[in-house]
Motif scaffolding. Structure first.
Motif, mmCIF file in Angstrom:
data_model
loop_
_atom_site.group_PDB
_atom_site.id
_atom_site.type_symbol
_atom_site.label_atom_id
_atom_site.label_comp_id
_atom_site.label_asym_id
_atom_site.label_seq_id
_atom_site.Cartn_x
_atom_site.Cartn_y
_atom_site.Cartn_z
ATOM 1 N N TYR A 1 0.825 -1.220 0.000
ATOM 2 C CA TYR A 1 0.000 0.000 0.000
ATOM 3 C C TYR A 1 0.856 1.267 0.000
ATOM 4 O O TYR A 1 0.650 2.170 -0.816
ATOM 5 C CB TYR A 1 -0.929 -0.038 1.216
ATOM 6 N N SER A 2 1.841 1.319 0.902
ATOM 7 C CA SER A 2 2.609 2.563 0.995
ATOM 8 C C SER A 2 3.482 2.798 -0.237
ATOM 9 O O SER A 2 3.791 3.919 -0.577
ATOM 10 C CB SER A 2 3.439 2.601 2.282
ATOM 11 N N ASP A 3 3.827 1.733 -0.932
ATOM 12 C CA ASP A 3 4.647 1.907 -2.144
ATOM 13 C C ASP A 3 3.800 2.279 -3.358
ATOM 14 O O ASP A 3 4.276 2.964 -4.257
ATOM 15 C CB ASP A 3 5.384 0.601 -2.493
ATOM 16 N N LEU A 4 2.586 1.782 -3.427
ATOM 17 C CA LEU A 4 1.839 1.871 -4.689
ATOM 18 C C LEU A 4 0.685 2.870 -4.707
ATOM 19 O O LEU A 4 0.301 3.342 -5.780
ATOM 20 C CB LEU A 4 1.265 0.484 -5.049
ATOM 21 N N HIS A 5 0.124 3.166 -3.539
ATOM 22 C CA HIS A 5 -1.147 3.916 -3.540
ATOM 23 C C HIS A 5 -1.059 5.261 -4.274
ATOM 24 O O HIS A 5 -1.899 5.566 -5.129
ATOM 25 C CB HIS A 5 -1.630 4.095 -2.104
ATOM 26 N N ARG A 6 -0.028 6.041 -3.977
ATOM 27 C CA ARG A 6 0.059 7.370 -4.600
ATOM 28 C C ARG A 6 0.302 7.264 -6.114
ATOM 29 O O ARG A 6 -0.313 7.977 -6.906
ATOM 30 C CB ARG A 6 1.143 8.216 -3.918
ATOM 31 N N ALA A 7 1.186 6.372 -6.498
ATOM 32 C CA ALA A 7 1.457 6.178 -7.934
ATOM 33 C C ALA A 7 0.200 5.700 -8.660
ATOM 34 O O ALA A 7 -0.082 6.118 -9.784
ATOM 35 C CB ALA A 7 2.597 5.184 -8.121
ATOM 36 N N ASN A 8 -0.567 4.828 -8.000
ATOM 37 C CA ASN A 8 -1.827 4.366 -8.603
ATOM 38 C C ASN A 8 -2.783 5.535 -8.843
ATOM 39 O O ASN A 8 -3.410 5.643 -9.901
ATOM 40 C CB ASN A 8 -2.526 3.353 -7.684
ATOM 41 N N MET A 9 -2.889 6.412 -7.833
ATOM 42 C CA MET A 9 -3.798 7.562 -7.974
ATOM 43 C C MET A 9 -3.305 8.485 -9.084
ATOM 44 O O MET A 9 -4.102 9.022 -9.861
ATOM 45 C CB MET A 9 -3.858 8.339 -6.650
ATOM 46 N N ASN A 10 -1.994 8.660 -9.133
ATOM 47 C CA ASN A 10 -1.392 9.502 -10.165
ATOM 48 C C ASN A 10 -1.784 9.001 -11.564
ATOM 49 O O ASN A 10 -2.229 9.771 -12.416
ATOM 50 C CB ASN A 10 0.128 9.452 -9.971
ATOM 51 N N ARG A 11 -1.664 7.707 -11.780
ATOM 52 C CA ARG A 11 -1.989 7.142 -13.100
ATOM 53 C C ARG A 11 -3.489 7.190 -13.372
ATOM 54 O O ARG A 11 -3.908 7.441 -14.497
ATOM 55 C CB ARG A 11 -1.451 5.728 -13.209
ATOM 56 N N ALA A 12 -4.273 6.955 -12.323
ATOM 57 C CA ALA A 12 -5.730 7.033 -12.500
ATOM 58 C C ALA A 12 -6.111 8.452 -12.885
ATOM 59 O O ALA A 12 -6.914 8.673 -13.814
ATOM 60 C CB ALA A 12 -6.436 6.621 -11.203
ATOM 61 N N PHE A 13 -5.525 9.421 -12.205
ATOM 62 C CA PHE A 13 -5.829 10.837 -12.487
ATOM 63 C C PHE A 13 -5.529 11.145 -13.959
ATOM 64 O O PHE A 13 -6.356 11.720 -14.664
ATOM 65 C CB PHE A 13 -4.976 11.726 -11.561
ATOM 66 N N THR A 14 -4.349 10.752 -14.400
ATOM 67 C CA THR A 14 -3.939 11.008 -15.787
ATOM 68 C C THR A 14 -4.904 10.355 -16.776
ATOM 69 O O THR A 14 -5.259 10.956 -17.784
ATOM 70 C CB THR A 14 -2.507 10.471 -16.010
ATOM 71 N N GLN A 15 -5.332 9.122 -16.465
ATOM 72 C CA GLN A 15 -6.268 8.434 -17.368
ATOM 73 C C GLN A 15 -7.603 9.171 -17.477
ATOM 74 O O GLN A 15 -8.119 9.348 -18.574
ATOM 75 C CB GLN A 15 -6.541 7.015 -16.869
ATOM 76 N N PHE A 16 -8.123 9.618 -16.347
ATOM 77 C CA PHE A 16 -9.452 10.240 -16.392
ATOM 78 C C PHE A 16 -9.387 11.668 -16.922
ATOM 79 O O PHE A 16 -10.353 12.164 -17.505
ATOM 80 C CB PHE A 16 -10.114 10.190 -15.003
ATOM 81 N N GLU A 17 -8.235 12.312 -16.741
ATOM 82 C CA GLU A 17 -8.023 13.660 -17.254
ATOM 83 C C GLU A 17 -8.163 13.685 -18.773
ATOM 84 O O GLU A 17 -8.675 14.619 -19.358
ATOM 85 C CB GLU A 17 -6.585 14.047 -16.896
ATOM 86 N N SER A 18 -7.676 12.588 -19.395
ATOM 87 C CA SER A 18 -7.649 12.576 -20.863
ATOM 88 C C SER A 18 -8.881 11.894 -21.459
ATOM 89 O O SER A 18 -8.895 11.577 -22.632
ATOM 90 C CB SER A 18 -6.364 11.911 -21.327
ATOM 91 N N GLN A 19 -9.884 11.620 -20.617
ATOM 92 C CA GLN A 19 -11.062 10.940 -21.178
ATOM 93 C C GLN A 19 -12.248 11.887 -21.300
ATOM 94 O O GLN A 19 -12.350 12.840 -20.560
ATOM 95 C CB GLN A 19 -11.460 9.746 -20.302
#
Ligand SMILES: [Zn+2]
Length: 316
Positions: A298-316
């Motif tokens: 969780y501590s390694d991945l959560h922020r990076a996951n949100m970052n990628r999710a944000f980028t995906q939804f930004e461009s949709q």
């Protein structure tokens, strides 16, 4: 004595760790997968939750198999020739039947690079069409990447994309009297699929479902597909789920640890992105989500996951 002298010479904990890793590679890697029964004739092989290593032969994912009167159906074939042999040994402890079919749920290295080993013994290797196409596209790159983790233990591995490919978005097949339904999930990796046994109500989810550890959103993963595919999986009401990673579970656990996380990414992070809120502020707001805090990585991945999710939804 030699070891002591050497450790003094190298003088560091890191060096000792490296030495231990090499010793494992030389001795034949300690990790041995074992099969656990899910329901009559259906088995899961649950891999370790950490990274690929020479020690685990890259078997850091889940596998499964079904014993039929006509032979064994293996779900995913491992990341290497040696990994495939270890999976075969785990099958062998349960049945004398040969592996007659291999089904690949995905095109990530540990799902399919053992195909050649089983095909050489006469197994038919089955996958959805786009799964096989992605395997062919990514083979060279995956072999190079695996070399870094497995070193000499990758020897003898020959990439063989699935040879029997299934067209359409859904496919039903009967092997050894067992009915299987395949469908794309396209979530963690392009061309990912799940395998459903409607009679047994067992789901081999591939990398759609992660439990015990947080799922990873990779640059090529799709949060939107994850949310959609999870809802489709839940609608089937599986009795047992063999996830891509983590222990065999029920639907409720998969919902809490994967379905809810995809909902969170799509609904909280995705909505903020579509409303053009600043990314940093959004990531800070959801920096800690107690519902998922207990999951490994969780501590390694959560922020990076949100970052990628944000980028995906930004461009949709
Ligand atoms: Zn995986």
């Amino acid at each position: 004595m030699f070891r002591q002298t050497l450790s003094i010479l190298l003088g560091a904990f890191m060096a000792l760790t490296a030495l231990a890793a090499h010793a494992d590679a030389a001795l034949g890697a300690k990790y041995h997968p074992h099969a656990e029964k899910v329901i009559n004739n259906v088995y899961a092989i649950v891999g370790p939750l950490g990274q690929r290593s020479a020690e685990n032969d890259g078997l850091n994912a889940n596998y499964g198999f079904i014993v039929t009167r006509e032979g064994v159906i293996l779900i995913d074939s491992g990341p290497s020739r040696l990994g495939a042999q270890k999976l075969e040994a785990a099958v062998r402890k349960v049945t004398e039947q040969p592996v007659r079919w291999v089904i690949n749920t995905g095109s990530q290295d540990h799902r399919w690079l053992g195909n050649d080993y089983f095909a050489a013994q006469g197994a038919e290797v089955v996958a959805m069409q786009r799964t096989a196409a992605t395997q062919a596209e990514d083979a060279t790159q995956q072999m190079q990447g695996l070399e870094r983790f497995l070193g000499a233990r990758l020897a003898g591995t020959k990439p063989l994309p699935a040879t029997k490919t299934l067209a359409g978005d859904h496919a039903t097949l009967t092997l050894g009297g067992i009915k299987l339904e395949l469908a794309y999930t396209d979530t963690h990796y392009p061309g990912d699929a799940r395998v459903w046994l409607p009679k047994q109500r067992v789901m081999f989810s591939g990398d759609l479902v992660y439990v015990d550890r947080l799922l990873a959103v990779l640059p090529w993963s799709s949060v939107k597909n994850g949310q959609k595919a999870f809802k489709a999986l839940a609608a089937l009401k599986p009795m047992r789920i063999v996830p891509g990673h983590g222990r065999v579970c029920d639907l409720a656990q998969a919902q809490r640890e994967t379905g809810d996380y995809y909902d969170f990414l799509a609904e909280k992070v995705g909505t903020a992105a579509r409303e053009m809120e600043p990314m940093d502020a959004t990531l800070d707001r959801y920096a800690d989500v107690p519902a998922f805090r207990h999951l490994k990585n969780y501590s390694d991945l959560h922020r990076a996951n949100m970052n990628r999710a944000f980028t995906q939804f930004e461009s949709q």
